[in-house]
Design an enzyme around this catalytic site. Structure first.
Site, PDB file in Angstrom:
ATOM      1  N   ASN A  29     -40.634 -30.377  61.101  1.00 54.43           N
ATOM      2  CA  ASN A  29     -41.498 -31.254  61.901  1.00 54.43           C
ATOM      3  C   ASN A  29     -41.449 -30.761  63.347  1.00 54.43           C
ATOM      4  O   ASN A  29     -40.470 -30.992  64.047  1.00 54.43           O
ATOM      5  CB  ASN A  29     -40.987 -32.700  61.798  1.00 54.43           C
ATOM      6  CG  ASN A  29     -41.730 -33.644  62.735  1.00 54.43           C
ATOM      7  OD1 ASN A  29     -42.791 -33.302  63.256  1.00 54.43           O
ATOM      8  ND2 ASN A  29     -41.171 -34.831  62.946  1.00 54.43           N
ATOM      9  N   LYS A  50     -43.077 -31.769  65.769  1.00 53.47           N
ATOM     10  CA  LYS A  50     -43.373 -32.849  66.738  1.00 53.47           C
ATOM     11  C   LYS A  50     -44.421 -32.349  67.745  1.00 53.47           C
ATOM     12  O   LYS A  50     -45.274 -31.560  67.386  1.00 53.47           O
ATOM     13  CB  LYS A  50     -42.092 -33.335  67.419  1.00 53.47           C
ATOM     14  CG  LYS A  50     -40.980 -33.663  66.426  1.00 53.47           C
ATOM     15  CD  LYS A  50     -39.873 -34.469  67.044  1.00 53.47           C
ATOM     16  CE  LYS A  50     -38.733 -34.589  66.054  1.00 53.47           C
ATOM     17  NZ  LYS A  50     -37.779 -35.611  66.418  1.00 53.47           N
ATOM     18  N   HIS A 102     -42.749 -42.101  60.410  1.00 60.55           N
ATOM     19  CA  HIS A 102     -41.662 -41.475  61.179  1.00 60.55           C
ATOM     20  C   HIS A 102     -41.163 -42.486  62.209  1.00 60.55           C
ATOM     21  O   HIS A 102     -41.944 -43.239  62.787  1.00 60.55           O
ATOM     22  CB  HIS A 102     -42.171 -40.198  61.855  1.00 60.55           C
ATOM     23  CG  HIS A 102     -41.075 -39.375  62.443  1.00 60.55           C
ATOM     24  ND1 HIS A 102     -40.477 -39.711  63.641  1.00 60.55           N
ATOM     25  CD2 HIS A 102     -40.430 -38.266  62.002  1.00 60.55           C
ATOM     26  CE1 HIS A 102     -39.520 -38.830  63.900  1.00 60.55           C
ATOM     27  NE2 HIS A 102     -39.467 -37.941  62.919  1.00 60.55           N
ATOM     28  N   GLU A 105     -40.372 -42.260  65.172  1.00 63.34           N
ATOM     29  CA  GLU A 105     -41.019 -42.196  66.498  1.00 63.34           C
ATOM     30  C   GLU A 105     -42.374 -42.898  66.456  1.00 63.34           C
ATOM     31  O   GLU A 105     -42.799 -43.491  67.455  1.00 63.34           O
ATOM     32  CB  GLU A 105     -41.145 -40.726  66.941  1.00 63.34           C
ATOM     33  CG  GLU A 105     -39.776 -40.159  67.310  1.00 63.34           C
ATOM     34  CD  GLU A 105     -39.640 -38.649  67.169  1.00 63.34           C
ATOM     35  OE1 GLU A 105     -40.661 -37.950  67.053  1.00 63.34           O
ATOM     36  OE2 GLU A 105     -38.480 -38.188  67.162  1.00 63.34           O
ATOM     37  N   GLU A 140     -34.105 -41.075  57.205  1.00 64.99           N
ATOM     38  CA  GLU A 140     -33.822 -40.572  58.540  1.00 64.99           C
ATOM     39  C   GLU A 140     -33.217 -41.694  59.382  1.00 64.99           C
ATOM     40  O   GLU A 140     -33.958 -42.510  59.965  1.00 64.99           O
ATOM     41  CB  GLU A 140     -35.113 -40.097  59.212  1.00 64.99           C
ATOM     42  CG  GLU A 140     -35.818 -38.974  58.492  1.00 64.99           C
ATOM     43  CD  GLU A 140     -36.612 -38.118  59.456  1.00 64.99           C
ATOM     44  OE1 GLU A 140     -36.283 -36.950  59.581  1.00 64.99           O
ATOM     45  OE2 GLU A 140     -37.526 -38.639  60.105  1.00 64.99           O
ATOM     46  N   GLY A 146     -32.844 -36.441  66.634  1.00 63.92           N
ATOM     47  CA  GLY A 146     -32.925 -35.819  67.954  1.00 63.92           C
ATOM     48  C   GLY A 146     -31.730 -36.114  68.845  1.00 63.92           C
ATOM     49  O   GLY A 146     -31.765 -35.845  70.042  1.00 63.92           O
ATOM     50  N   SER A 153     -30.901 -34.569  62.916  1.00 64.47           N
ATOM     51  CA  SER A 153     -30.014 -33.550  63.483  1.00 64.47           C
ATOM     52  C   SER A 153     -29.412 -32.608  62.432  1.00 64.47           C
ATOM     53  O   SER A 153     -28.245 -32.235  62.537  1.00 64.47           O
ATOM     54  CB  SER A 153     -28.919 -34.216  64.333  1.00 64.47           C
ATOM     55  OG  SER A 153     -29.508 -34.900  65.435  1.00 64.47           O
TER      56      SER A 153
HETATM   57  C1  PEP Z   1     -37.325 -35.569  62.726  1.00 62.77           C
HETATM   58  O1  PEP Z   1     -38.070 -35.495  63.684  1.00 62.77           O
HETATM   59  O2  PEP Z   1     -37.757 -35.994  61.656  1.00 62.77           O
HETATM   60  C2  PEP Z   1     -35.941 -35.138  62.869  1.00 62.77           C
HETATM   61  C3  PEP Z   1     -35.117 -35.300  61.858  1.00 62.77           C
HETATM   62  O3  PEP Z   1     -35.572 -34.592  64.087  1.00 62.77           O
HETATM   63  P1  PEP Z   1     -34.181 -33.854  64.426  1.00 62.77           P
HETATM   64  O4  PEP Z   1     -33.916 -32.875  63.306  1.00 62.77           O
HETATM   65  O5  PEP Z   1     -34.435 -33.160  65.722  1.00 62.77           O
HETATM   66  O6  PEP Z   1     -33.132 -34.899  64.511  1.00 62.77           O
END
Ligand code: PEP
Length: 260
Positions: free
Chosen positions: A13, A15, A99, A101, A171, A177, A216
């Site tokens: 992703n 983003k 997601h 976000e 997640e 992040g 992460s």
């Molecule tokens: C994500 O945006 O779905 C995500 C898991 O980000 P990160 O790997 O940076 O934590």
């Protein structure tokens, strides 16, 4: 994933990152690194404006294209929105829905996420339903209830079998992040809960549904996560912007196919 015949899936992703130049540089390095990996499915979700260019890059390689969002509506007066059929038209196979976000920064609630999931299915896409709890919810012991409610909203609208034709990405919001990854045991516990909940609705759907971990994931922690029995790969944010890291993560998800 041991003993399952679910093909692992790793999704990047991107983003709201990248430019024509940096995307080209990333793909030029990444594609030869992941080309030999044939027991893991790989997908990349660039920002909308780059979908077509990235699709061209992926033309001859076994990497799928995904989008990061879609409208719940199919067409019409929705300025600034993008429909599932447009994404399908641009060769997307996957679309992320819910997601964290989008939930936190764009006030998408479970009901709207469910409508987006349905719109993705309707357009012939594979929706990837993101679920997960905040740190406060985890500390209050609400993780399972939150995740179950997020799944239930989609099942209420499309049914369990349609949910399971998509992909689920667990997640934990506190791990996205932040550099703070769920431990393999923490992640597996929630993945097991998700699979057991799916099984309580439909055992076959539960057995076939891919459940990804996101939050992460890095080159050095991917293998420990991906070898958990109910973790079928990962949704990767930051580390997907680095070709070498993302390729290492994809390699960590490789599994020998299970013979029937
Ligand atoms: C994500 O945006 O779905 C995500 C898991 O980000 P990160 O790997 O940076 O934590």
């Amino acid at each position: 994933m041991t003993g399952s015949n679910r093909k692992p899936l790793v999704m990047g992703n991107w983003k709201m990152n990248g430019s024509s130049a940096t995307n080209a540089a990333l793909l030029r390095t990444l594609l030869p690194l992941v080309a030999p990996l044939d027991t893991v499915e790989i997908a990349i979700c660039p920002p909308f404006p780059y979908l077509t260019t990235v699709a061209d890059w992926l033309d001859d390689v076994a990497i799928s294209l995904g989008a990061q969002n879609l409208s719940a509506e199919s067409s019409g007066a929705h300025t600034g929105e993008v429909s599932g059929s447009m994404l399908h038209d641009l060769c997307c196979r996957f679309v992320l829905v819910g997601h964290s976000e989008r939930r936190a920064l764009h006030a998408e609630d479970d009901e709207q996420v469910a409508k987006k999931f349905a719109a993705g299915l309707q357009a012939g896409l594979v929706p990837v339903l993101c679920v997960g709890e905040t740190l406060e919810q985890r500390q209050r012991g609400e993780t399972q209830a939150i995740v179950t409610a997020q799944l239930q909203a989609v099942v209420k609208l499309v049914g369990i079998q349609n949910l399971a034709t998509g992909v689920i990405a667990y997640e934990p919001v506190w791990a996205i992040g932040t550099g703070e990854t769920a431990t393999p045991d923490q992640a597996q516990a929630v993945h097991r809960h998700i699979r057991q909940w799916l099984a309580s609705q439909d055992p076959a759907a539960a057995a076939g549904c891919r459940i990804l971990y996101g939050g992460s994931v890095k080159a050095d922690n991917a293998e420990a996560l991906f070898t958990q029995p109910d973790i079928d790969g990962g949704l990767i944010g930051g580390a997907s912007l680095d070709a070498t890291s993302f390729a290492t993560i994809c390699r960590a998800a490789q599994r020998e196919p299970v013979c029937p």
